[in-house]
Design an enzyme around this catalytic site. Sequence first.
Site, PDB file in Angstrom:
ATOM      1  N   ASP A 244       0.846  -1.196   0.000  1.00  0.00           N
ATOM      2  CA  ASP A 244       0.000   0.000   0.000  1.00  0.00           C
ATOM      3  C   ASP A 244       0.879   1.242   0.000  1.00  0.00           C
ATOM      4  OD1 ASP A 244      -2.930   1.007   0.514  1.00  0.00           O
ATOM      5  OD2 ASP A 244      -1.662   2.168   1.875  1.00  0.00           O
ATOM      6  N   ASN A 252      -2.238  12.813  -3.478  1.00  0.00           N
ATOM      7  CA  ASN A 252      -3.202  13.216  -4.501  1.00  0.00           C
ATOM      8  C   ASN A 252      -3.724  14.623  -4.266  1.00  0.00           C
ATOM      9  OD1 ASN A 252      -3.465  11.440  -6.599  1.00  0.00           O
ATOM     10  ND2 ASN A 252      -5.075  10.211  -5.684  1.00  0.00           N
ATOM     11  N   HIS A 257      -4.466  14.424  -9.376  1.00  0.00           N
ATOM     12  CA  HIS A 257      -4.669  13.043  -9.816  1.00  0.00           C
ATOM     13  C   HIS A 257      -3.697  12.625 -10.915  1.00  0.00           C
ATOM     14  CE1 HIS A 257      -8.182  12.229  -7.376  1.00  0.00           C
ATOM     15  NE2 HIS A 257      -8.693  13.402  -7.723  1.00  0.00           N
ATOM     16  N   ASP A 261      -1.393   9.403 -10.690  1.00  0.00           N
ATOM     17  CA  ASP A 261      -1.319   8.348 -11.705  1.00  0.00           C
ATOM     18  C   ASP A 261       0.130   8.049 -12.079  1.00  0.00           C
ATOM     19  OD1 ASP A 261      -4.046   8.212 -11.703  1.00  0.00           O
ATOM     20  OD2 ASP A 261      -4.330   9.306 -13.583  1.00  0.00           O
ATOM     21  N   GLU A 288      -4.534   2.626  -4.501  1.00  0.00           N
ATOM     22  CA  GLU A 288      -3.079   2.678  -4.298  1.00  0.00           C
ATOM     23  C   GLU A 288      -2.536   1.366  -3.747  1.00  0.00           C
ATOM     24  OE1 GLU A 288      -4.855   4.337  -0.447  1.00  0.00           O
ATOM     25  OE2 GLU A 288      -5.344   4.234  -2.582  1.00  0.00           O
TER      26      GLU A 288
END
Length: 386
Positions: A244, A252, A257, A261, A288
Amino acid sequence: MIKVIRKCWSPGVAGNPGKLRRQIELCNQLGLFCATATLPYQLFYYFHGYAMYRGVFLSNSVFIVFYLSVLLLNHLRWHTTASNLLLLNSVTQLFVVTSFVGTNTGVSLFYFSFASVVIFLYQNLRKWAYTAIMASIGLLYLLLQFLYPGEEALTPVPPPWREIMYGGSVTGVLLLSGTILYLLHREVSRGEEELTLNNQYLEALSHTDALTGLANRRALDKALEREWSRLSRYSGVLTAIMCDVDHFKRFNDYHGHDGGDRCLQQIARVLEGMLSQPPDLAVRYGGEEFALVLPGTNAQGARLLGERLRSAVERLRIPNKGLGEHAVVTVSIGISSIEHTDIHPNTDTPKQLLKRADEALYQAKANGRNQVVYLPYQGLAYRKSE
């Protein structure tokens, strides 16, 4: 040589979808075939008596030009016009040539067969239209049998040339039939290959995460079921790793975003680099979270790999300014392994192995993140006995 031949019927083919491309190729091939098949007749008319057969020779010359112009029309992307011209030209040639040399030369049989084959270019033709066209060509052929059976022709061919020409016409029909069957077989094979490739692509697409290119949850479930089934029958070990990204929400919120990504894509490449053998699988579990399925990797090897993974992500030095000026992206990792002897077939499932790795991940996050925690597998039977 084959490439050169294929270039002959390639005009107008490129840039079109598969079905139309094959239709254009067939149209070009038929045009070239009939133009070529007419040439032996032309040689006979020219050398045997050009003065007598001048009319049929010149008519055939015009028909050859029209057959070859089919390739030009396809090159100009006038595909329907090309198909119509091919059909009209063959039917007209059937009538004109038969009127000159008669039906006993077999020429009418060849052009009748050719005209019947051309109908297959019209793939979207309705049944009544197809039947009407075929019936019209058939009636024309029968009509010619009565009108020009032999001596009634304008310039009849004398024996033995008549018999030789008839044999050549029958040979042409056989060549035409063989060529069409070969092309049909080739197109069926090509269509099956394209279908197989498309199915493989769709299968891969359905098992792939669009953002990272890793496998997705669906592929994870299948891999776990497969490896669990193998482990239940043969000795070995199976490891699951849950990973994780720490404080990814803050990342973020600060970097957006798009930045998130790109971060996930970089981590995905690190996970791929950890795979050492074909059965190993890297998965984007969701958001994630990532997962690794490692058949044949024992507890010690899994701990070492988990630490390598944690360290490799940290060395990426991806800034996480949502946490602070000098903070970087890190990951927390949970690991669990099971051996063949630990499986209880009636109670244990591969999802429990993944759940155990998730529990280890939870501990890693609770202990401060950016660390690796290993928990040995505990099946349902073992937990109930506690």
